[in-house]
Design a protein around this motif. Structure first.
Motif, PDB file in Angstrom:
ATOM      1  N   ASP A   1       0.728  -1.220   0.175  1.00 29.20           N
ATOM      2  CA  ASP A   1       0.006  -0.044   0.160  1.00 29.20           C
ATOM      3  C   ASP A   1       0.794   1.291   0.047  1.00 29.20           C
TER       4      ASP A   1
ATOM      5  N   SER B   1     -11.037  -2.173   1.638  1.00 28.23           N
ATOM      6  CA  SER B   1     -10.704  -3.368   0.906  1.00 28.23           C
ATOM      7  C   SER B   1     -11.808  -4.093  -0.034  1.00 28.23           C
ATOM      8  N   SER B   2     -12.601  -3.225  -0.443  1.00 24.94           N
ATOM      9  CA  SER B   2     -13.505  -3.697  -1.234  1.00 24.94           C
ATOM     10  C   SER B   2     -14.172  -2.546  -2.281  1.00 24.94           C
TER      11      SER B   2
ATOM     12  N   HIS C   1      -2.538  -8.399  -5.117  1.00 20.01           N
ATOM     13  CA  HIS C   1      -3.104  -8.288  -3.771  1.00 20.01           C
ATOM     14  C   HIS C   1      -4.220  -8.160  -3.263  1.00 20.01           C
ATOM     15  N   HIS C   2      -5.320  -7.825  -4.099  1.00 21.20           N
ATOM     16  CA  HIS C   2      -6.719  -7.721  -3.903  1.00 21.20           C
ATOM     17  C   HIS C   2      -7.400  -8.614  -4.877  1.00 21.20           C
TER      18      HIS C   2
ATOM     19  N   PHE D   1     -10.868  -4.120  -6.949  1.00 18.58           N
ATOM     20  CA  PHE D   1     -11.168  -5.148  -5.832  1.00 18.58           C
ATOM     21  C   PHE D   1     -11.877  -6.344  -6.497  1.00 18.58           C
TER      22      PHE D   1
ATOM     23  N   CYS E   1      -4.102 -12.069  -0.046  1.00 22.16           N
ATOM     24  CA  CYS E   1      -5.485 -11.734  -0.003  1.00 22.16           C
ATOM     25  C   CYS E   1      -6.303 -12.256   1.162  1.00 22.16           C
TER      26      CYS E   1
ATOM     27  N   GLU F   1      -4.727 -10.546   4.420  1.00 22.87           N
ATOM     28  CA  GLU F   1      -4.848  -9.300   4.646  1.00 22.87           C
ATOM     29  C   GLU F   1      -6.636  -9.168   5.099  1.00 22.87           C
ATOM     30  N   ASP F   2      -7.526  -9.856   4.531  1.00 24.81           N
ATOM     31  CA  ASP F   2      -8.903 -10.032   4.880  1.00 24.81           C
ATOM     32  C   ASP F   2      -9.096 -10.443   6.382  1.00 24.81           C
TER      33      ASP F   2
END
Length: 173
Positions: free
Chosen positions: A34, A46-47, A92-93, A101, A117, A120-121
């Protein structure tokens, strides 16, 4: 980033193909994924739904949507970047091109990016859930439902195994 690096490190260790080199890569990704996001609160998005709801102008939203791609561009000229990390940062997303995303799991995403992924979630849920509402089993159940196919499913198993091992380790205080 530190929490993602730590949990990612131990999750990679639980994968059948996990090596010390892969553990180092996941930690590198955790610190730099990031890097092009200028505000900490923006990094919590994140979405696509969270981005739509965010109170920011279209140019800032575009910066969030493109941050994975932009991070890759920023890091591509540095010789110290471990081989393959650019792909993990780009994906990564869960998208292949580093933009936006993912709205569904894609089996073309690199295995290390899949780990990132999921981890991180998990960390996002950990950081955004009030401590008195945190239910580890419920979170893992939700992640099992969300990541129920292929490599994603294997990562959930590795994450659970890594958690079990960390619970067994004696405190060094």
């Amino acid at each position: 980033s530190i929490l993602t690096a730590t949990i990612g490190h131990y999750t990679v260790k639980k994968m059948e193909w996990g090596t010390a080199e892969q553990q180092e890569k996941i930690c590198f990704v955790a610190y730099f994924h990031d890097i092009t996001i200028p505000k900490d609160e923006w990094a919590q998005i994140s979405s696509n739904d969270e981005l739509k709801k965010a109170d920011m102008d279209q140019e800032d939203k575009k910066q969030i949507l493109n941050h994975a791609f932009n991070a890759c561009e920023l890091l591509k000229d540095y010789e110290q970047v471990p081989f393959g990390v650019d792909t993990v940062i780009l994906q990564h997303h869960g998208t292949l091109n580093g933009i936006g995303f993912a709205t569904r799991m894609d089996n073309r995403v690199s295995p290390l990016a899949v780990i990132f992924c999921v981890v991180e979630d998990y960390v996002h849920l950990l950081m955004t859930t009030p401590p008195d509402k945190w239910d580890r089993k419920d979170v893992l159940r939700k992640l099992k439902i969300k990541y129920n196919k292929g490599n994603y499913k294997k990562v959930i198993t590795a994450l659970i195994d890594a958690e079990k091992d960390s619970a067994k380790e004696p405190s060094k205080s």
